[in-house]
Design a protein around this motif. Structure first.
Motif, PDB file in Angstrom:
ATOM      1  N   SER A 107       9.585 127.020 -12.106  1.00 30.29           N
ATOM      2  CA  SER A 107       9.201 128.062 -12.677  1.00 30.29           C
ATOM      3  C   SER A 107       8.279 128.477 -11.450  1.00 30.29           C
ATOM      4  N   ARG A 108       7.634 127.643 -11.179  1.00 32.56           N
ATOM      5  CA  ARG A 108       6.740 128.110  -9.821  1.00 32.56           C
ATOM      6  C   ARG A 108       7.230 127.813  -8.133  1.00 32.56           C
ATOM      7  N   ARG A 139      16.062 132.192  -7.344  1.00 38.19           N
ATOM      8  CA  ARG A 139      17.102 132.638  -8.799  1.00 38.19           C
ATOM      9  C   ARG A 139      17.024 131.476  -9.451  1.00 38.19           C
ATOM     10  N   ALA A 140      16.840 130.636  -9.183  1.00 38.01           N
ATOM     11  CA  ALA A 140      15.724 129.864 -10.559  1.00 38.01           C
ATOM     12  C   ALA A 140      14.865 129.963 -11.426  1.00 38.01           C
ATOM     13  N   HIS A 145      12.265 132.629 -16.285  1.00 35.85           N
ATOM     14  CA  HIS A 145      11.391 133.775 -16.049  1.00 35.85           C
ATOM     15  C   HIS A 145      11.624 135.242 -16.895  1.00 35.85           C
ATOM     16  N   ARG A 146      12.947 134.728 -16.382  1.00 35.83           N
ATOM     17  CA  ARG A 146      14.325 135.796 -17.369  1.00 35.83           C
ATOM     18  C   ARG A 146      13.653 137.473 -17.176  1.00 35.83           C
ATOM     19  N   THR A 147      13.495 137.413 -15.381  1.00 32.70           N
ATOM     20  CA  THR A 147      13.034 138.484 -14.716  1.00 32.70           C
ATOM     21  C   THR A 147      13.782 138.196 -13.250  1.00 32.70           C
ATOM     22  N   THR A 148      13.415 139.514 -12.565  1.00 32.27           N
ATOM     23  CA  THR A 148      14.408 139.578 -11.167  1.00 32.27           C
ATOM     24  C   THR A 148      13.541 138.877  -9.983  1.00 32.27           C
ATOM     25  N   MET A 149      14.230 138.671  -9.356  1.00 37.45           N
ATOM     26  CA  MET A 149      13.343 137.641  -8.059  1.00 37.45           C
ATOM     27  C   MET A 149      12.719 138.663  -7.166  1.00 37.45           C
ATOM     28  N   SER A 150      13.261 140.182  -7.692  1.00 36.31           N
ATOM     29  CA  SER A 150      11.724 140.754  -6.543  1.00 36.31           C
ATOM     30  C   SER A 150       9.943 140.908  -7.547  1.00 36.31           C
ATOM     31  N   GLU A 151      10.463 140.883  -8.432  1.00 35.14           N
ATOM     32  CA  GLU A 151       9.581 140.650  -9.395  1.00 35.14           C
ATOM     33  C   GLU A 151       8.891 138.871  -9.045  1.00 35.14           C
ATOM     34  N   ILE A 152      10.317 138.318  -8.957  1.00 34.57           N
ATOM     35  CA  ILE A 152       8.907 136.894  -8.721  1.00 34.57           C
ATOM     36  C   ILE A 152       8.520 136.681  -7.923  1.00 34.57           C
ATOM     37  N   ARG A 408      13.379 150.526 -15.979  1.00 36.14           N
ATOM     38  CA  ARG A 408      13.444 150.355 -17.217  1.00 36.14           C
ATOM     39  C   ARG A 408      11.731 149.342 -17.584  1.00 36.14           C
ATOM     40  N   ARG A 409      10.997 148.140 -17.018  1.00 40.28           N
ATOM     41  CA  ARG A 409      10.790 147.438 -17.146  1.00 40.28           C
ATOM     42  C   ARG A 409       9.425 147.925 -17.327  1.00 40.28           C
ATOM     43  N   ARG A 410       9.055 148.764 -15.875  1.00 39.69           N
ATOM     44  CA  ARG A 410       8.112 149.209 -15.699  1.00 39.69           C
ATOM     45  C   ARG A 410       7.674 150.698 -16.839  1.00 39.69           C
ATOM     46  N   ALA A 411       9.305 151.271 -17.408  1.00 39.39           N
ATOM     47  CA  ALA A 411       8.753 152.631 -18.204  1.00 39.39           C
ATOM     48  C   ALA A 411       8.427 151.538 -19.637  1.00 39.39           C
ATOM     49  N   HIS A 412       9.200 150.796 -19.574  1.00 40.78           N
ATOM     50  CA  HIS A 412       8.794 149.569 -21.614  1.00 40.78           C
ATOM     51  C   HIS A 412       7.710 149.308 -21.059  1.00 40.78           C
ATOM     52  N   THR A 413       6.890 148.716 -20.097  1.00 47.41           N
ATOM     53  CA  THR A 413       5.334 147.945 -19.953  1.00 47.41           C
ATOM     54  C   THR A 413       4.338 149.316 -20.118  1.00 47.41           C
ATOM     55  N   GLU A 414       5.090 150.962 -19.724  1.00 47.66           N
ATOM     56  CA  GLU A 414       4.049 151.950 -20.212  1.00 47.66           C
ATOM     57  C   GLU A 414       4.192 152.058 -21.519  1.00 47.66           C
ATOM     58  N   ASN A 415       5.358 151.881 -22.145  1.00 43.98           N
ATOM     59  CA  ASN A 415       5.162 152.525 -23.521  1.00 43.98           C
ATOM     60  C   ASN A 415       4.795 151.268 -24.292  1.00 43.98           C
ATOM     61  N   VAL A 416       4.917 150.026 -23.642  1.00 48.30           N
ATOM     62  CA  VAL A 416       4.291 149.163 -25.094  1.00 48.30           C
ATOM     63  C   VAL A 416       2.918 149.368 -24.619  1.00 48.30           C
ATOM     64  N   GLY A 417       2.614 149.669 -23.862  1.00 45.58           N
ATOM     65  CA  GLY A 417       0.720 149.617 -23.531  1.00 45.58           C
ATOM     66  C   GLY A 417      -0.229 150.931 -23.815  1.00 45.58           C
TER      67      GLY A 417
END
Length: 417
Positions: A107-108, A139-140, A145-152, A408-417
């Motif tokens: 995970s690290r 990929r692991a 982290h249930r996210t994309t490789m890019s976000e890692i 989508r991740r960005r929009a969700h974060t902004e809505n939660v914020g």
């Protein structure tokens, strides 16, 4: 720990490994073959089908994530690792790397790479091993982290979530004219590569090459959609130096002459010359860059040969010895080092081109997209293979899917914020 088993599966790269030294020395074509005696150690013939090795990490929830190891087309040339040997790489991975993978916190991501890629018998692991295993680890981490490789990559390197697409560069291989038309019709950002890897293709004093450059520009205007204006990028495999000579002034003069024939286009010239060592390459490329910049030329030079590892890339960038670095992903090793390489280029205001080789696979290409987008590289190679359609589809579609997820991740974060 999250990895409970390691699988290995032999595979195919998307093109061939070629003996560059023999080709430069005048090897002739016989259909798709090159005819002649091999000159680069490891080659039994001048053209060898590209092999790969997949490494699969079996996670504790029984998900299996994969990465692919392979060499580059011109293995053993320009300071690169020798020809990829599946049996040797498989044995070394099973004996040395697999036990390390079973013992890390997957995970690290950067921590896991640092632990797994420690030297073996006081030497660095083969770069192909680093490349494939680092894809699997990325990929692991993304799965855990249930996210994309890019976000890692963004999280590990403290980067903002990317918003913009990275321009895509296609390569033509030997089917130059047909593939140029495909690129133009598909509105590729950067084209065409050209595979100018022999005296026949370069021509006496570069005339054949210059005519090809003019044809690509004219063809773009002729069949391209209104407003389409790609960057023209030609890989000349050192042939300016081979044909014109190794004097930086003469090389710069020739590049300016080529640029003047296509005045309305940005022109990239990759590998104008090979000066025989990394240090000589840095010193002479820096002179060429300075001459072009002082003239205000629209041409840029791109380094490939003699600029392989992360440390090589750092030296070229800090020395301003290129306008654009091809970060040749299998030669850099760990794909985490590809991310580091882009960031080094950006810090030194040098262009970062996440490249690689036609010998790669769909998995390595997709992982490269995530790193390119996360670091916002200046351009990335459509790979694998030496055609246009498949590589452009694999890289382009992966980028579009990734950006949709990030939006989508960005929009969700902004809505939660």
């Amino acid at each position: 720990m999250q990895i409970k088993d390691v699988l290995l599966a032999p595979g195919n790269g998307a093109f061939f490994y070629d003996d560059q030294a023999a080709i430069r020395s005048g090897a002739t074509h016989d259909g798709f073959l090159y005819v002649g005696e091999p000159m680069t150690p490891g080659f039994t013939s001048l053209r060898v089908p590209a092999s790969s090795l997949s490494v699969g990490l079996v996670l504790t929830d029984d998900t299996i994530v994969w990465g692919d190891m392979m060499g580059v087309q011109y293995s053993g040339a320009g300071g690169r690792d020798s020809l990829f040997d599946t049996a040797h790489i498989s044995a070394l991975t099973a004996r040395v790397v697999a036990p390390r993978l079973l013992d890390v916190d997957a995970s690290r991501y950067l921590y896991a790479c640092a632990e797994v890629f420690q030297p073996f018998e006081h030497k660095r692991l083969p770069l192909a091993i680093e490349y494939g295993a680092s894809q699997a680890l990325l990929r692991a981490a993304a799965h855990l982290h249930r996210t994309t490789m890019s976000e890692i990559i963004c999280d590990e390197f403290k980067l903002p979530l990317p918003k913009h697409r990275v321009p895509i560069y296609c390569q033509s291989g030997d089917a130059r004219e047909i593939n140029v038309d495909k690129m133009i019709l598909k509105a590729v950002d950067v084209l065409p590569h050209g595979l100018i890897n022999s005296r026949q293709k370069f021509g006496t004093d570069g005339q054949t090459f210059m005519e090809f450059v003019k044809w690509v520009a004219a063809r773009t205007l002729q069949i391209g959609r209104p407003g389409y204006h790609p960057v023209l990028h030609f890989d000349v495999y050192g042939w300016i130096g081979q044909e014109i000579g190794l004097e930086p002034q003469s090389i710069a003069d020739f590049i300016c002459k080529v640029a003047d024939t296509v005045p309305n286009f940005m022109l990239n010239i990759e590998s104008p010359a090979d000066f025989g060592s990394t240090q000589a390459q840095i010193e002479n490329y820096a002179k060429i860059v300075s001459i072009l910049d002082n003239r205000g030329s629209s041409a840029r030079i791109v380094v490939d040969e003699r600029c392989n590892t992360l440390e090589d890339i750092r030296l070229f960038a800090e020395s301003k010895a290129t306008h654009l670095v091809q970060i040749k992903t299998p030669d850099v090793g760990s794909i985490a080092d590809t991310a580091r390489a882009v960031l080094i280029c950006k810090a030194n205001k040098v262009g970062a081109y996440v490249g690689g080789s036609c010998t790669e696979t769909d998995l390595s290409a997709q992982a490269s997209v995530h790193v390119s987008v996360a670091t916002q590289a200046d351009m990335m190679l459509a790979k694998p293979g030496m055609g246009v359609d498949e590589a452009f589809s694999i890289v382009g579609n992966e980028q579009n899917r990734l950006l949709a997820m990030l939006n989508r991740r960005r929009a969700h974060t902004e809505n939660v914020g």
